[in-house]
Structures are given as C-alpha cells and as structure tokens.
Design an enzyme around this catalytic site. Structure first.
Site, mmCIF file in Angstrom:
data_model
loop_
_atom_site.group_PDB
_atom_site.id
_atom_site.type_symbol
_atom_site.label_atom_id
_atom_site.label_comp_id
_atom_site.label_asym_id
_atom_site.label_seq_id
_atom_site.Cartn_x
_atom_site.Cartn_y
_atom_site.Cartn_z
ATOM 1 N N CYS A 71 0.923 -1.190 -0.016
ATOM 2 C CA CYS A 71 -0.033 -0.081 0.061
ATOM 3 C C CYS A 71 0.958 1.150 -0.115
ATOM 4 C CB CYS A 71 -0.928 -0.065 1.087
ATOM 5 S SG CYS A 71 -0.174 -0.116 2.726
ATOM 6 N N HIS A 236 -1.258 0.491 7.720
ATOM 7 C CA HIS A 236 -1.902 0.582 6.297
ATOM 8 C C HIS A 236 -1.748 1.971 6.151
ATOM 9 C CE1 HIS A 236 -4.066 -0.535 3.004
ATOM 10 N NE2 HIS A 236 -5.059 0.013 3.409
ATOM 11 N N ASN A 261 -8.606 4.478 0.131
ATOM 12 C CA ASN A 261 -7.861 3.291 0.732
ATOM 13 C C ASN A 261 -7.723 2.469 -0.370
ATOM 14 O OD1 ASN A 261 -7.303 0.996 1.903
ATOM 15 N ND2 ASN A 261 -9.357 0.571 2.942
#
Length: 669
Positions: A71, A236, A261
């Site tokens: 990510c 994250h 996201n």
C-alpha cells in the site's frame, strides 16, 4: 511463443522471468507463498480485449491493491496522476501500446535511485490468479500503467515480496527524485491513547495541507498492531484526495478530509460514513454534493476523527516541470540544488554519533551560503545488498527500525540486515580560523532530533551567509555505509567535501599529535549522596570531584587534551561530560556563578569523552560529572599537556634538526 501484429516474437525478460522466483525471492519471510496457488502469467491483451496504458483522464486511474502488502508504494503512485511531467519522467513517452505498430511486449520505467534516474525494462507478463491480476490494478481494469510500474519496482528490488511493507516517503522519493516529510500525529511516546492536536511542526499541519492539497501528494497512515487496529487495518497507508473547510457549523469549525483506501473498498464506520449522522449537520444540497464526489474506496473523515484514528501524515514536496522543489513551510521555491556522495568506513570514517569521542572522524562537508536562504539538507543512506533490497519495516516501532521476520537468522545476519540509524548536524564556523575539535565541542546550529532508522533524514533552516560544517553520522560507530548528501536552497549555495589529511586521526588519547606530551592519569568515583552531583543544571554540582591542572608561566599558551573515561558495563553507561574552570587568585575552589573556560558538553552516553583546547598560563580545575545527580561509577581522568621546546641543531649532522623528547631521556645517560 507469442508474437506481435507484425510477426515479431514478444519480449520475455530473462532477468525477471515469469516464475515463482520473481514473486517470492529468496528470503525466509514469505507471506505470499500460501497465496500463490494457481499463479499464472498473462499479458494485458490476454486479460481484457482492449488494454490501455493510461486512462483518458488521469484522475480516473484510481489505484487498487491486490494480495501484495505494498500500500505504501501504491499511495505514492497516486502522485503520477497529479503531475503529468512526473508521469512522463517515470514512463518515458513514445512506448507503443498493445494495438500500436512497434509493440514487442516490453516497457521501460524510470526510478530515481541514489542521485540518478535508473531505467528498468520488463516484459508485460503480469501475475494472475484465476485469469485476473492478483496484485495491483487500476480502476477501470483495462488500464495497466500501475501493474506494469509495480512489476518494474519489484524487479528493481529483486522480487514482488520485497515490496511487502515500506514507507510512503521512500516510494515518493523514488518516483519523483524530490523530498518527502513525515509528520507524526501522536506524542513522542507513541501512545495512541494520548492524542495531541498537533504539536510543532504539526500545529501547522492542517493549515499547510489546505494550501498544498492541489499541488502535492498527501498520505496518511495507521501504525498500530493487530491488537489496536480498527476497521482501517494495521500498518496501512491511505491517500488524502481532498480537504474541505466548511466553516463554522453550529459554532464549531468543520474540516472534512476525503480519504482513499488502496484496498478499493470503504472501511469507515465513523460519523461521516455514507448514511452516518454527521451529514445531518449540513444542508442537504451540500451533503449530496460531497457524497457525489466519493469514488470506490473513498470516504469522508472529520478533522477530530482524523487526529484520533490516524498516526502519521506523509507529504511530498511539490515539484515544478523544471524539477524545482517548493518548500512545504514557506511556499518558496528551492531552485539551487547540489548533491555529493560519501561513505562511512569502519576504522576510518565511521565515527558514530556525538556520544562517541571518535565523532570527529566522520565525513565532513562545507556548505557555503552566499545569501540569506531557506536551506534543506537531506541525508539519504544507500541500502545494502544485491538489487538494492530493502527490509520489511515495522511501522509500529516509533524508532522505525527495520526488521526482518527471520527467526532462524544468526545475529551476524541480522546485523547486516538492519538499516542503521543516521543523523545530521550543522555548525556555523569561520573557515579561515577553523579548529575542528573546538567547533565540534560547541552546540550545533541545527541537527536532526535524533538518529533515525529512516532511509532519509532532513534538516531545514533559514541560514545567514557564511560557511557551515556538515557532519553526517550513524548512531553506532564502525558501521559501514554509503550515503548521498543533497542540498536545496532558495539562494546560492555551494557544497564541497572536506578531504582529510593523510595519516590524520581524531579521537582517543593514544592518538595525540606528534611532539612531547606530559600526561597525568587520575582516578575518581561518583558516589550517590557524596560526589555524584550531576551537571551544572543542579545545585549539587559543586559536590563533584575536582582535579587541579597547572599551566606554567614562560611557555605561553599550551595545548591541553582532557579525556574522561567511565568504568562500567555497556548497559550501565551514564551520560558524562566535564568543564574546565580557571581558579581565582589563591582560591582552589569554583564558585557556582563562575563560567568554564572550556567544556566537553553536552553530556554523552559514551565510555569516554575528550576535548583538546589551548589554555594560557594559570591554575585550573577540571570537574567531571554525570548529567543526573546520584549516578554512580568509577572513572579515570587523563590530562595531557604539550611540552613546547625549541629545536636544537647539531653540527655533526650537517644542520639537521633534532628534538629533545623529555628531560628523563637525557638524565638516563
């Protein structure tokens, strides 16, 4: 063998083959291994009928994460959607697509690595499971710039799995060649239960983010483990796609942030979720307008919720098409840039932090500032290992230490796999009257808050014209490594390396300059309640041990070196230092208001500290101390005084200069 429309064989990369080895690599930590059953490799034309490299509108190419934990990289990739010139730098234009003449099954991407742009060429065979891309992809799914860029980045590192976890700031630098800063949203203790609203420089975060939102990439991260993780996940990273100041609503300032996201799904259960009670505070038309802007994977968060649920913000410096960097703090353009590489070499130039007496042996650089300027200095360390492989980052550790999850690795292996903690300090000096040891004994005009395990650390200051001494260092001494020092400024600057003289050595008492030295070695002890008075910050300072030092008349100023060594185990080291005071006439005592003539401060956590200085004739007192009162340890204080004698000539040696070493040598005859 697949062929292009004109009959040419499609390229197959022998250096990064379509095999499991390119996915998993060779390290023991293999989170992807159980997920790769049924893995196959397909070219884009085998995945969808009409593949495209880029969407018609850059904003339509939303990133979406697959089963790979990268990510951090995908968030940084969003910068290419906002800056067309950067996208052309990373994806060189003119590469034929799948339906164009000249397509041969390969693509080239560029990444900024250690001061230069590096080209990485790959074939376009992409890892799939059940016929679909299993790692990153774009929305819409017929756009392939992202999975191709991800594959090139994986090749640069050595495998896809080596992209598992990292820092958004590192990827931003690799994609732009610029700078990226990380602003913490929690107190230095790292406790998620004690939030702040935010301290310097974080007190300006939202004001700056409002100004920067359209000019640079902004990312936010959750740095908590599974036990503390919420629906946002653990360790994250997200992208901040918009910030809106809606003014005062019911006497309260309302600021909303739109968060994307990379998982591609909405994971927010806060008050401003779709259908949440927060929207009742707004006019229906305003609420409908904001909700209509939300794409797949996006959600709105109110400022207070943002501060409570997120731990860190990463901001990339805005860049112009000419490659100039804009300050995150003043909006000024840092148009003057320069960079130099260097290295820390064990036993030579790896002196460690300021806690070590060997600190002066670190590499040193001159920074000449010609006019008052905002200056940003970046220290980038080069990662070790083949393929520039990087370790998995444990984001939960506030020190940002790099950790390999390899329980079977030996301690020697782990030592090599750690990214060392690095720091950077700066002193303003008079170049023509420069004395290294004296300069480094003073407090620096600027320095990193601590030695950090980050890949790159920064200093930013408004500097007046003059010469500045820069010293990059690792926290531990004798740690080998390479680094790149980059200077960015609004005004004219010049960066140059200070070349050490052949055979010079700085540090321990055994390496005194040539000539005759007279040494005295004294022992003492700091004892709690008696002689452990602590530093000058405490009223008990006068109880510390005090040692006389005499500089004889008739010889002028003399060179003196003082070394203080504490005798204790490494895990019991105290912060130590010392001051040299001149005695008042006939009074062998130091008053509490008296200022020292020389000091070895700040107190350092080291086995030994030292200082070399020049003192005029007179009587002095050397007072060693620990920083805090009551800390016990035995110590040795060594005083070395240079004996200055005129050289003698002897006719029998045709005028060659002889130097008498000491009186004791003569008397032995």
């Amino acid at each position: 063998m697949q062929r292009s429309q004109d009959g040419c064989c499609l390229f197959q990369d022998p250096l990064f083959p379509a095999s499991l080895a390119s996915v998993l690599g060779s390290r023991p930590f293999r989170p992807l291994e159980p997920l790769c059953e049924g893995l196959s490799w397909r070219r884009p034309q085998d995945i969808c009928p009409c593949p495209r490299l880029f969407p018609d509108k850059a904003q339509e190419g939303q990133v979406k994460q697959g089963i790979l934990g990268d990510c951090w990289f995908l968030c940084a990739c969003a910068v290419l959607q906002r800056n067309e010139s950067l996208r052309a730098q990373v994806f060189p234009p003119g590469q034929p697509g799948w339906t164009e003449p000249g397509y041969t099954g390969h693509f080239t991407c560029r990444f900024w690595q250690f001061g230069q742009w590096v080209e990485i060429t790959i074939d376009d065979r992409l890892p799939c499971i059940a016929g679909q891309l299993c790692f990153s992809r774009c929305q819409p799914e017929d756009v392939f710039w992202l999975p191709l860029l991800e594959k090139a980045y994986a090749k640069l590192h050595g495998s896809y799995e080596l992209l598992w976890a990292g820092q958004v700031a590192d990827a931003l630098v690799d994609l732009t060649g610029g700078l990226a800063e990380r602003w913490t949203l929690v107190e230095s203790t790292g406790s998620p239960d004690t939030r702040i609203g935010i301290s310097t420089p974080e007190s300006e975060v939202f004001k700056r983010l409002m100004d920067l939102k359209d000019r640079c990439l902004i990312s936010c991260s959750v740095l908590r483990s599974m036990e503390d993780a919420s629906e946002l996940g653990e360790f994250h990273a997200f992208v901040v796609t918009d910030i809106r100041d809606l003014g005062c609503i019911n006497s309260e300032e309302l600021v909303l942030l739109r968060i994307q996201n990379p998982w591609g799904r909405r994971c927010w259960n806060g008050t401003w979720r779709e259908g949440g009670e927060g929207w009742t505070k707004l006019d229906k038309m305003d609420a409908s307008d904001l909700l209509s802007q939300v794409q797949e994977g996006e959600f709105w968060v109110e400022k207070a919720e943002f501060l409570q649920r997120f731990d860190e913000v990463t901001v990339g410096y805005p860049m112009s098409e000419a490659g100039h960097i804009q300050s995150l703090h003043t909006d000024r353009w840092l148009c003057h840039t320069q960079q130099l590489s260097g290295s820390w070499v064990k036993g030579q130039s790896a002196g460690g932090s300021r806690n070590n007496s060997s600190f002066p042996s670190n590499p040193k650089f001159w920074l000449r500032v010609s006019e008052q300027s905002e200056v940003c200095i970046a220290l980038l360390q080069c990662h070790k290992g083949p393929g520039n492989k990087r370790p998995r980052l444990d984001w939960a550790a506030r020190s940002h230490r790099c950790v390999y999850e390899d329980p079977e690795a030996s301690s020697a292996d782990l030592k090599e796999k750690y990214t060392p903690a690095v720091g950077l300090h700066m002193w303003k000096v008079e170049k023509r009257r420069f004395n290294l040891l004296k300069a480094l004994s003073e407090s620096p005009v600027a320095g990193t808050k601590c030695h950090s395990y980050d890949r790159e650390v920064h200093l930013r200051r408004i500097l007046t014209p003059g010469h500045y001494l820069l010293v990059p260092s690792t926290f531990l001494k004798d740690v080998d490594g390479q680094f790149l020092l980059r200077a960015f400024s609004t005004g004219r600057i010049h960066l140059s390396e200070i070349k050490p003289l052949p055979g010079t050595a700085v540090g321990c008492m055994e390496e005194l300059p040539t000539g005759a030295w007279e040494r005295v070695q004294l022992t003492g002890r700091w004892e709690s309640g008696k002689t452990a008075g602590g530093s000058r910050n405490f009223t008990s300072y006068h109880t510390n041990p005090s040692f006389p030092l005499s500089i004889c008349d008739g010889l002028g100023n003399q060179n003196v070196k003082v070394l203080l060594r504490q005798h204790c185990c490494d895990n019991e080291i105290n912060a130590i230092g010392f001051h040299v005071f001149q005695e008042a006439s006939g009074i062998p005592r130091v008053s509490s208001q008296q200022e020292p003539v020389a000091s070895c401060v700040p107190h350092r956590y080291a086995q030994e500290v030292s200082l070399q200085c020049t003192l005029p004739p007179g009587q002095y007192r050397v007072i060693p101390s620990t920083y805090h009162p009551g800390q016990e340890a035995d110590f040795t204080l060594t005083l070395a005084t240079r004996i200055e004698r005129k050289p003698r000539q002897c006719r029998e040696t045709l005028g060659q200069v002889l130097q008498e070493l000491s009186v004791s040598h003569v008397m032995k005859r």
